[in-house]
Design a protein around this motif. Structure first.
Motif, PDB file in Angstrom:
ATOM      1  N   UNK A 128       4.563  14.184   0.816  1.00  0.00           N
ATOM      2  CA  UNK A 128       3.767  14.275   2.019  1.00  0.00           C
ATOM      3  C   UNK A 128       2.305  14.223   1.967  1.00  0.00           C
ATOM      4  N   UNK A 129       1.672  14.762   0.967  1.00  0.00           N
ATOM      5  CA  UNK A 129       0.485  14.677   0.804  1.00  0.00           C
ATOM      6  C   UNK A 129      -0.073  13.138   0.629  1.00  0.00           C
ATOM      7  N   UNK A 130       0.739  12.641  -0.188  1.00  0.00           N
ATOM      8  CA  UNK A 130       0.144  11.254  -0.739  1.00  0.00           C
ATOM      9  C   UNK A 130       0.579  10.366   0.522  1.00  0.00           C
ATOM     10  N   UNK A 131       1.612  10.618   1.397  1.00  0.00           N
ATOM     11  CA  UNK A 131       1.929   9.792   2.666  1.00  0.00           C
ATOM     12  C   UNK A 131       0.775   9.978   3.482  1.00  0.00           C
ATOM     13  N   UNK A 132       0.355  11.306   3.800  1.00  0.00           N
ATOM     14  CA  UNK A 132      -0.668  11.674   4.815  1.00  0.00           C
ATOM     15  C   UNK A 132      -2.191  10.705   4.279  1.00  0.00           C
ATOM     16  N   UNK A 133      -2.379  10.996   2.895  1.00  0.00           N
ATOM     17  CA  UNK A 133      -3.354  10.219   2.733  1.00  0.00           C
ATOM     18  C   UNK A 133      -3.452   8.673   2.886  1.00  0.00           C
ATOM     19  N   UNK A 134      -2.436   8.202   2.565  1.00  0.00           N
ATOM     20  CA  UNK A 134      -2.338   6.585   2.827  1.00  0.00           C
ATOM     21  C   UNK A 134      -2.133   6.232   4.260  1.00  0.00           C
ATOM     22  N   UNK A 135      -1.447   7.098   5.112  1.00  0.00           N
ATOM     23  CA  UNK A 135      -1.627   6.646   6.511  1.00  0.00           C
ATOM     24  C   UNK A 135      -2.962   6.935   7.010  1.00  0.00           C
ATOM     25  N   UNK A 136      -3.938   7.739   6.415  1.00  0.00           N
ATOM     26  CA  UNK A 136      -5.076   7.680   7.103  1.00  0.00           C
ATOM     27  C   UNK A 136      -5.964   6.472   6.516  1.00  0.00           C
ATOM     28  N   UNK A 137      -5.925   6.070   5.482  1.00  0.00           N
ATOM     29  CA  UNK A 137      -6.355   4.885   4.679  1.00  0.00           C
ATOM     30  C   UNK A 137      -5.904   3.574   5.606  1.00  0.00           C
ATOM     31  N   UNK A 138      -4.781   3.667   5.937  1.00  0.00           N
ATOM     32  CA  UNK A 138      -4.137   2.554   6.578  1.00  0.00           C
ATOM     33  C   UNK A 138      -3.970   2.516   8.115  1.00  0.00           C
ATOM     34  N   UNK A 139      -4.649   3.586   8.767  1.00  0.00           N
ATOM     35  CA  UNK A 139      -4.471   3.804  10.125  1.00  0.00           C
ATOM     36  C   UNK A 139      -4.814   2.688  11.142  1.00  0.00           C
ATOM     37  N   UNK A 140      -5.810   1.921  10.821  1.00  0.00           N
ATOM     38  CA  UNK A 140      -6.239   0.763  11.641  1.00  0.00           C
ATOM     39  C   UNK A 140      -5.271  -0.393  11.472  1.00  0.00           C
ATOM     40  N   UNK A 141      -4.912  -0.537  10.171  1.00  0.00           N
ATOM     41  CA  UNK A 141      -3.950  -1.454   9.845  1.00  0.00           C
ATOM     42  C   UNK A 141      -2.596  -1.309  10.540  1.00  0.00           C
ATOM     43  N   UNK A 142      -2.166  -0.081  10.528  1.00  0.00           N
ATOM     44  CA  UNK A 142      -0.899   0.210  11.207  1.00  0.00           C
ATOM     45  C   UNK A 142      -0.934   0.017  12.920  1.00  0.00           C
ATOM     46  N   UNK A 143      -2.184   0.455  13.433  1.00  0.00           N
ATOM     47  CA  UNK A 143      -2.441   0.046  14.791  1.00  0.00           C
ATOM     48  C   UNK A 143      -2.390  -1.230  15.062  1.00  0.00           C
ATOM     49  N   UNK A 144      -3.001  -2.259  14.333  1.00  0.00           N
ATOM     50  CA  UNK A 144      -3.154  -3.619  14.455  1.00  0.00           C
ATOM     51  C   UNK A 144      -1.874  -4.364  14.191  1.00  0.00           C
ATOM     52  N   UNK A 145      -1.329  -3.796  13.134  1.00  0.00           N
ATOM     53  CA  UNK A 145      -0.101  -5.058  12.985  1.00  0.00           C
ATOM     54  C   UNK A 145       1.385  -4.341  13.097  1.00  0.00           C
ATOM     55  N   UNK A 146       1.344  -3.092  13.719  1.00  0.00           N
ATOM     56  CA  UNK A 146       2.771  -2.494  14.112  1.00  0.00           C
ATOM     57  C   UNK A 146       3.489  -3.289  14.989  1.00  0.00           C
ATOM     58  N   UNK A 147       4.473  -3.752  14.941  1.00  0.00           N
ATOM     59  CA  UNK A 147       5.339  -4.449  15.835  1.00  0.00           C
ATOM     60  C   UNK A 147       5.188  -6.138  15.651  1.00  0.00           C
ATOM     61  N   UNK A 148       4.304  -6.611  14.608  1.00  0.00           N
ATOM     62  CA  UNK A 148       4.062  -7.906  14.516  1.00  0.00           C
ATOM     63  C   UNK A 148       5.087  -8.506  13.299  1.00  0.00           C
ATOM     64  N   UNK A 149       5.336  -9.634  13.195  1.00  0.00           N
ATOM     65  CA  UNK A 149       6.022 -10.225  12.251  1.00  0.00           C
ATOM     66  C   UNK A 149       5.340 -11.020  11.316  1.00  0.00           C
TER      67      UNK A 149
END
Length: 217
Positions: A128-149
């Protein structure tokens, strides 16, 4: 010829005859003498006596179905990493159910790998801790690329987090921002793109982005 002589001749003959009759009975039997006609015959016995209950039809089989839930995400990733074995160490020294490296463990506050390996609760908290840390680091990429192919793979938050678990968030950024041209592969041949596809579409909303996520016992 006296009686003893006759007895000595006849008695062995009779014995031999009886033995012969026993060994070679008449094969021409009259089946009418052995007919079962008119008899009430029942060849069925109770299931208890036969020990032959059909357990397949009577037993209730429980198969947990986690689907695309967060628990489903964790268990699917764990099975890919170690077949769900908390106490395994691979050939490269990665530890436990989720196959953590010692350097990654240090980032989330774990400095005793041996203790980590023998503590399932600690391993779950580390995930959980590692996933939380990774989600913070990648937060902008998740927002930008989520749903793209990218390269025929739909990009989702769960796929991004799974790929970050495999290769680290830096490798995931390179994959996304190069639109798949930079596709990291680990020592066993698993790639960022493969993890993006395999773990796509799970619900990872329970993971809160946290820059300073640490494991607390």
């Amino acid at each position: 010829m006296n009686k003893n002589s006759i007895k000595n001749i006849v008695l062995p003959f009779v014995i031999c005859l009886l033995i012969a009759l026993a060994l070679y009975p008449d094969s021409n039997l009259d089946s009418k003498l052995y007919s079962t006609e008119g008899l009430d015959l029942n060849y069925n016995i109770s299931a208890e006596l036969a020990m032959a209950e059909d357990h397949k039809t009577n037993a209730t089989i429980f198969t947990p179905h986690l689907g695309k839930s967060f628990e489903g995400f964790k268990e699917a990733l764990a099975f890919k990493e170690s077949q769900g074995d908390y106490f395994t160490v691979n050939t490269l020294g990665y530890l436990g159910k989720y196959q953590f490296g010692s350097e990654t463990l240090k980032l989330i506050g774990i400095y005793t790998p041996n203790q980590f390996l023998h503590n399932p609760e600690l391993q779950e908290k580390a995930f959980i801790a590692n996933a939380s840390r990774n989600k913070w680091i990648l937060r902008n990429d998740i927002k930008r690329f989520d749903g793209e192919f990218i390269g025929g793979v739909e990009i989702t938050e769960s796929g991004i987090l799974a790929a970050a678990h495999l290769a680290g968030p830096g490798s995931v950024k390179k994959f996304l921002r190069s639109y798949g041209a930079n596709n990291f592969a680990d020592a066993y041949g698993s790639t960022v793109k493969y993890y993006m596809r395999k773990f796509s579409g799970y619900d990872t909303s329970l993971i809160e982005p946290n820059k300073k996520a640490k494991v607390r016992l």
